[in-house]
Design a protein around this motif. Structure first.
Motif, PDB file in Angstrom:
ATOM      1  N   LEU A 167       0.827  -1.208   0.000  1.00 23.42           N
ATOM      2  CA  LEU A 167       0.000   0.000   0.000  1.00 23.42           C
ATOM      3  C   LEU A 167       0.859   1.254   0.000  1.00 23.42           C
ATOM      4  N   VAL A 168       1.857   1.312   0.888  1.00 20.90           N
ATOM      5  CA  VAL A 168       2.731   2.487   0.954  1.00 20.90           C
ATOM      6  C   VAL A 168       3.466   2.674  -0.370  1.00 20.90           C
ATOM      7  N   ASP A 169       3.932   1.585  -0.977  1.00 13.12           N
ATOM      8  CA  ASP A 169       4.668   1.675  -2.235  1.00 13.12           C
ATOM      9  C   ASP A 169       3.769   2.190  -3.358  1.00 13.12           C
ATOM     10  N   ARG A 170       2.540   1.718  -3.428  1.00 12.86           N
ATOM     11  CA  ARG A 170       1.634   2.166  -4.490  1.00 12.86           C
ATOM     12  C   ARG A 170       1.279   3.637  -4.328  1.00 12.86           C
ATOM     13  N   VAL A 171       1.054   4.068  -3.092  1.00 16.01           N
ATOM     14  CA  VAL A 171       0.756   5.487  -2.866  1.00 16.01           C
ATOM     15  C   VAL A 171       1.954   6.353  -3.259  1.00 16.01           C
ATOM     16  N   THR A 172       3.168   5.908  -2.883  1.00 15.71           N
ATOM     17  CA  THR A 172       4.364   6.680  -3.226  1.00 15.71           C
ATOM     18  C   THR A 172       4.533   6.791  -4.729  1.00 15.71           C
ATOM     19  N   LEU A 173       4.351   5.683  -5.445  1.00 10.79           N
ATOM     20  CA  LEU A 173       4.474   5.717  -6.901  1.00 10.79           C
ATOM     21  C   LEU A 173       3.404   6.605  -7.528  1.00 10.79           C
ATOM     22  N   ALA A 174       2.186   6.572  -6.973  1.00 10.67           N
ATOM     23  CA  ALA A 174       1.119   7.416  -7.510  1.00 10.67           C
ATOM     24  C   ALA A 174       1.444   8.896  -7.320  1.00 10.67           C
ATOM     25  N   LEU A 175       1.995   9.222  -6.156  1.00 11.50           N
ATOM     26  CA  LEU A 175       2.354  10.623  -5.912  1.00 11.50           C
ATOM     27  C   LEU A 175       3.437  11.078  -6.880  1.00 11.50           C
ATOM     28  N   THR A 176       4.409  10.207  -7.143  1.00 13.70           N
ATOM     29  CA  THR A 176       5.509  10.574  -8.024  1.00 13.70           C
ATOM     30  C   THR A 176       5.051  10.713  -9.470  1.00 13.70           C
ATOM     31  N   SER A 177       4.237   9.753  -9.929  1.00 16.32           N
ATOM     32  CA  SER A 177       3.863   9.727 -11.340  1.00 16.32           C
ATOM     33  C   SER A 177       2.843  10.804 -11.695  1.00 16.32           C
ATOM     34  N   SER A 178       1.988  11.189 -10.758  1.00 16.27           N
ATOM     35  CA  SER A 178       0.921  12.138 -11.078  1.00 16.27           C
ATOM     36  C   SER A 178       1.143  13.510 -10.477  1.00 16.27           C
ATOM     37  N   ALA A 179       2.344  13.777  -9.954  1.00 15.56           N
ATOM     38  CA  ALA A 179       2.564  15.040  -9.260  1.00 15.56           C
ATOM     39  C   ALA A 179       2.383  16.239 -10.181  1.00 15.56           C
ATOM     40  N   ALA A 180       2.871  16.144 -11.433  1.00 16.47           N
ATOM     41  CA  ALA A 180       2.736  17.269 -12.359  1.00 16.47           C
ATOM     42  C   ALA A 180       1.269  17.576 -12.628  1.00 16.47           C
ATOM     43  N   GLU A 181       0.433  16.524 -12.730  1.00 17.25           N
ATOM     44  CA  GLU A 181      -0.990  16.759 -12.924  1.00 17.25           C
ATOM     45  C   GLU A 181      -1.622  17.376 -11.689  1.00 17.25           C
ATOM     46  N   VAL A 182      -1.150  16.945 -10.509  1.00 20.14           N
ATOM     47  CA  VAL A 182      -1.752  17.422  -9.267  1.00 20.14           C
ATOM     48  C   VAL A 182      -1.531  18.921  -9.078  1.00 20.14           C
ATOM     49  N   VAL A 183      -0.337  19.420  -9.433  1.00 24.00           N
ATOM     50  CA  VAL A 183      -0.075  20.851  -9.273  1.00 24.00           C
ATOM     51  C   VAL A 183      -0.470  21.640 -10.504  1.00 24.00           C
ATOM     52  N   GLY A 184      -0.830  20.944 -11.604  1.00 20.89           N
ATOM     53  CA  GLY A 184      -1.277  21.651 -12.801  1.00 20.89           C
ATOM     54  C   GLY A 184      -0.165  22.178 -13.666  1.00 20.89           C
ATOM     55  N   GLY A 185       1.054  21.675 -13.526  1.00 18.56           N
ATOM     56  CA  GLY A 185       2.169  22.139 -14.336  1.00 18.56           C
ATOM     57  C   GLY A 185       3.468  21.564 -13.832  1.00 18.56           C
ATOM     58  N   ASP A 186       4.558  21.958 -14.500  1.00 16.83           N
ATOM     59  CA  ASP A 186       5.872  21.473 -14.104  1.00 16.83           C
ATOM     60  C   ASP A 186       6.536  22.363 -13.068  1.00 16.83           C
ATOM     61  N   LEU A 187       6.165  23.619 -13.029  1.00 12.79           N
ATOM     62  CA  LEU A 187       6.768  24.596 -12.116  1.00 12.79           C
ATOM     63  C   LEU A 187       5.850  25.792 -12.050  1.00 12.79           C
ATOM     64  N   GLY A 188       5.921  26.522 -10.961  1.00 12.95           N
ATOM     65  CA  GLY A 188       5.086  27.705 -10.859  1.00 12.95           C
ATOM     66  C   GLY A 188       5.489  28.571  -9.686  1.00 12.95           C
ATOM     67  N   VAL A 189       4.799  29.695  -9.556  1.00 14.78           N
ATOM     68  CA  VAL A 189       4.962  30.581  -8.409  1.00 14.78           C
ATOM     69  C   VAL A 189       3.582  30.888  -7.854  1.00 14.78           C
ATOM     70  N   ARG A 190       3.524  31.162  -6.565  1.00 17.72           N
ATOM     71  CA  ARG A 190       2.249  31.473  -5.925  1.00 17.72           C
ATOM     72  C   ARG A 190       2.458  32.581  -4.913  1.00 17.72           C
ATOM     73  N   GLY A 191       1.384  33.244  -4.556  1.00 19.76           N
ATOM     74  CA  GLY A 191       1.475  34.296  -3.556  1.00 19.76           C
ATOM     75  C   GLY A 191       0.131  34.954  -3.344  1.00 19.76           C
ATOM     76  N   ARG A 192       0.086  35.923  -2.429  1.00 14.88           N
ATOM     77  CA  ARG A 192      -1.129  36.676  -2.151  1.00 14.88           C
ATOM     78  C   ARG A 192      -1.276  37.877  -3.073  1.00 14.88           C
ATOM     79  N   GLU A 193      -0.293  38.061  -3.939  1.00 17.85           N
ATOM     80  CA  GLU A 193      -0.353  39.142  -4.918  1.00 17.85           C
ATOM     81  C   GLU A 193      -0.120  38.573  -6.306  1.00 17.85           C
ATOM     82  N   GLU A 194      -0.570  39.296  -7.323  1.00 17.28           N
ATOM     83  CA  GLU A 194      -0.384  38.858  -8.705  1.00 17.28           C
ATOM     84  C   GLU A 194       1.103  38.769  -9.021  1.00 17.28           C
ATOM     85  N   PRO A 195       1.586  37.600  -9.508  1.00 14.75           N
ATOM     86  CA  PRO A 195       2.999  37.496  -9.886  1.00 14.75           C
ATOM     87  C   PRO A 195       3.347  38.487 -10.994  1.00 14.75           C
ATOM     88  N   PRO A 196       4.560  38.983 -11.009  1.00 13.51           N
ATOM     89  CA  PRO A 196       4.960  39.972 -12.022  1.00 13.51           C
ATOM     90  C   PRO A 196       4.759  39.441 -13.439  1.00 13.51           C
TER      91      PRO A 196
END
Length: 829
Positions: A40-69
């Motif tokens: 179970l732990v191994d399957r969850v770890t693999l799922a997190l690794t393989s689908s992480a880009a989908e989970v965050v909606g991209g490969d990289l990004g910035v976030r904040g309480r103000e509009e990024p430049p």
């Protein structure tokens, strides 16, 4: 001597005798528990690794309480990367007289960068299909939102200063970040509609994101360019963030499961050692006869070892099969607590489970067999027998170490293993010492008593080594059973009680100072007994101890670095806050005007703050320095308003702020807050009943999963108990035969056995109850962050039950012995 044929025949003949059956069951249980949890732990770890880009909606990004430049998107475009802007914030939506809190997310063209956005065209979500960014004036709504507002696809809802038409049902967002506890049902709209609705004014609780996607090399180069250009207003969003978020939700469940699996493996090892020791002792005369017939030592040892190996293969196969079935059941029980799309089980955890089985066999089953190498042919005449060789002890220690390493690798929880193993190891040492002291005392008491008492105490003192082994085995098994049957449910119950029925289920945000009286009066009018409105300010973290602030490198953030001008939320008050515990220092007294600050322990650890340090903040137009005079721990699970940083109300001055409040409304009274949202449009109303219900569901899911794995551990504990109680069965049979030959009555023999087992069971119960209480308290506070008080009534009842089981086992064994004729017992001995 044909080693393989002899081993196979002996195994077939002796499997049902008892000892080998115990070894078989122990191996199967240990392998099953480790395979289930490890897979179970191994399957969850693999799922997190393989689908992480989908989970965050991209490969990289910035976030904040103000509009990024805007320059960041321009630079990304020049590097061949795609980008999309997103903003999310809570807002109340209206349709006629109905209102509902929603999490509004505005996205620009090109959304989503990674993953798939899926929508349906009816409330049931049937006929789902992939979709792109909603067009201006259109929206995708969560089914819960449609139900709450009483609308259907095609209806319009009020959205800020305008309206949007619901054109589809939102089924799945690729960048939902695996949030189990979403604050409110989502509404996905075009970013242009958000800008036009006037909902992003000063004081809005909006979260901005700018996400990027492209080739891996280009993303890495852009990350290196981006990192030194980030200031305190925006932070990186990485794939690791998504993994961390989902891991956090699974962490406590995994820790409960790891506790049960680890105890199952350890108990299986103890049961294997006890049963294998008895198996070896019963083969002494057989080995002596084979030596007389010319068999070589190595052939005899190889045959016995091969016998255990032939036993282990089907046991491991059975354990793996049971473990895989249990893992499938765990996935069903845990439900949405784990990623929706899990990869197929991998071979690594299965091999780890099989490795655990082999280690249990070779490490805990082989040392007793090593003793048989020293059995001389003259054993058939003079009953001589070699002592336990030192290599046996080394084998035990090596097997224990290897088993622990594999168990930690499979469960991924070293601190838990350290606490449990340390506690049980200390208990084993204490039990051995207590047994030695007890036998020393009983030898002196034995001379002053008579009858059954004298016979029972004599049996204990005559077999000192075996008595100590029995005591250690009984103590360990009883302690583990108490940890599983009493402490485990107690921890889950304590977790449940963290959410009492009156837990705050509503929040009001962004209340302005001139609205405080009217809002408080309205809340009292709808039944809120104590609408506590607290100041909520946002400033800039300028310096710590006169230097630019830097995070500690191991705090789990995006990395250590310059934190100057980072936005920080704070509040101020004159009295110590509820749902907090003072850890160090002194909280200021009401009326004090000193520039003092109280820091939550997590925030203090993040920046390395201690008592006497100074924190410099930019509060509006003024810059002020506060001295840390107290450290406290906030109970975030209470759902009350808590802050990392609290300031002395008498030293804040005219810092800008709004007000925030949390309160409890009975279920079904949420509609009474609609006038608040209409009269004060700037006030955000958050209803978190769904969150509280989801938390309770998660707790129940974890409880069911733990009970499933706990079944393996309880069965292993029972095996240890039975193996420990039967460790001296052969010796007691011989002693009873001699005593019956000398004229001892049945009542005397039964009384002697009850005294023997009663003394062992009572001492084991005392040690096990104390150890379970201590280990449970330490583990609950150090690892589970729960303040569990030892449930002494249940622990003492469990200890009494252990003593009773010991007496019943002695009584049952005596009945079988008394049915055996003395002559037959003497011949078998």
């Amino acid at each position: 001597m044909n080693v393989l044929r002899h081993a196979a025949r002996s195994l077939r003949r002796e499997f049902l005798a008892g000892d080998l059956m115990t070894v078989f069951a122990a191996l199967a249980l240990g392998v099953a528990a480790m395979t289930a949890v490890g897979t179970l732990v191994d399957r969850v770890t693999l799922a997190l690794t393989s689908s992480a880009a989908e989970v965050v909606g991209g490969d990289l990004g910035v976030r904040g309480r103000e509009e990024p430049p805007a320059g960041l998107a321009d630079e990304a475009r020049q590097r061949g990367l795609r980008s999309v802007r997103m903003v999310a914030f809570p807002s109340v939506l209206f349709h006629g007289e109905a209102s509902q809190m929603a999490t509004v997310k505005g996205v620009s063209e090109g959304y989503p960068l990674r993953g798939q956005l899926r929508v349906g065209h009816d409330e049931g979500g049937l006929g789902g299909e992939a979709a792109k960014t909603p067009a201006p004036g259109q929206a995708y709504a969560d089914p819960r939102l449609l139900k709450a507002l009483g609308v259907q696809v095609g209806d319009e809802i009020e959205f800020g200063n305008g309206r949007v038409r619901i054109t589809a049902v939102l089924l799945a967002e690729p960048d939902a970040s695996g949030e189990l506890l979403q604050m409110a049902p989502p509404l996905l709209v075009n970013r242009a509609d958000v800008d036009a609705a006037g909902l992003l004014g000063p004081g809005s609780r909006a979260s901005y994101r700018l996400m990027f996607a492209g080739d891996a090399a280009a993303i890495d180069d852009f990350r290196q360019w981006l990192q030194p250009r980030l200031d305190g207003r925006v932070r990186l969003v990485t794939i690791e963030d998504a993994q961390q978020g989902l891991r956090g939700a699974f962490d406590r469940a995994g820790r409960f499961l790891a506790l049960s699996a680890l105890l199952a493996v350890l108990l299986a090892g103890v049961a294997t050692a006890l049963a294998a020791n008895r198996f070896a002792l019963r083969r002494i005369d057989t080995v002596a006869v084979l030596r007389c017939l010319g068999a070589r030592q190595r052939d005899i040892l190889a045959a016995l070892s091969l016998q255990l190996l032939l036993l282990a293969v089907p046991a491991c196969v059975l354990g793996i099969g049971i473990g895989m079935l249990a893992q499938m059941a765990l996935v069903e029980v845990l439900g949405s607590l784990i990623p929706a799309r899990l990869p197929l089980p991998q071979a690594t955890p299965v091999l780890s489970g099989a490795g655990i089985g082999l280690l249990l066999l070779l490490g805990f089953g082989l040392p007793p067999l090593l003793r048989l190498r020293g059995v001389p042919p003259m054993r058939v005449l003079n009953r001589s027998f070699a002592a336990l060789p030192p290599t046996s002890l080394l084998t035990y220690l090596a097997a224990l170490a290897a088993t622990v390493v594999l168990a930690v690798y499979a469960t991924g929880d070293l601190p838990l293993a350290a606490w449990i193993l340390g506690g049980l190891g200390a208990l084993a040492v204490l039990s051995a010492l207590a047994g030695i002291v007890l036998l020393w005392l009983l030898r002196r008491v034995q001379r002053r008593v008579g009858g059954a008492w004298k016979l029972g105490l004599a049996a204990l003192t005559r077999r000192r080594a075996l008595a100590v082994v029995q005591l250690v085995g009984l103590s360990l098994s009883l302690c583990a059973l108490l940890l599983l049957a009493v402490i485990g449910p107690g921890l889950l119950g304590e977790w449940r009680e963290r959410l009492p029925p009156d837990t705050p289920n509503h929040f009001l945000l962004n209340i302005q100072r001139d609205q405080a009286g009217a809002v408080e009066s309205t809340l009292r009018g709808i039944g809120v007994a104590d609408p506590d409105l607290q100041p909520f300010g946002t400033g800039r973290l300028v310096a710590i101890n006169g230097r630019p602030p830097r995070r500690e490198a191991d705090d789990g953030a995006d990395g250590a670095g310059d934190e100057a001008n980072r936005p920080v939320n704070f509040s101020w008050r004159s009295t110590f806050p509820p749902a907090n515990t003072l850890l160090a220092g002194t909280f200021w007294k009401p009326g004090s005007t000193g520039a003092e600050a109280s820091v939550e322990e997590g925030w203090a650890g993040r920046y390395g703050l201690g008592l006497g340090d100074t924190v410099t903040l930019q509060l509006g137009e003024q810059e002020r320095t506060f001295t840390v005079t107290s450290l406290r721990k906030a109970d975030w699970d209470s759902f009350r308003v808590n802050f990392f940083l609290l300031l002395n109300a008498g030293a804040v001055g005219d810092a800008p702020y709004s007000l925030i409040s949390s309160f409890h409304l009975p279920s079904g009274r949420t509609a009474a807050l609609a006038p608040v949202a209409r009269e004060f449009p700037n006030v955000s109303v958050l209803e978190i009943d769904a969150i509280l219900q989801r938390v309770r569901e998660v707790i129940e899911q974890v409880a069911q999963a733990v009970q499933l794995v706990m079944g393996f551990s309880l069965a292993a504990g029972v095996l240890v108990l039975l193996a420990a109680l039967q460790a001296t069965a052969g010796e007691r049979r011989f002693d009873s035969a001699v005593l019956r030959t000398l004229g001892a009555r049945h009542g005397q023999l039964r009384g002697a056995v009850l005294v023997e087992f009663g003394a062992l069971g009572l001492l084991a119960a005392i040690l096990a109850v104390g150890a379970a209480a201590l280990i449970g308290t330490l583990v609950s506070r150090q690892l589970f962050e729960l303040a569990l008080s030892p449930p002494w009534t249940s622990l003492l009842a469990g200890g009494a039950l252990g003593v009773l089981l010991s007496l019943v086992a002695g009584w049952s064994g005596t009945r079988r012995i008394l049915r055996t004729p003395p002559a037959l017992a003497l011949r078998e001995a």
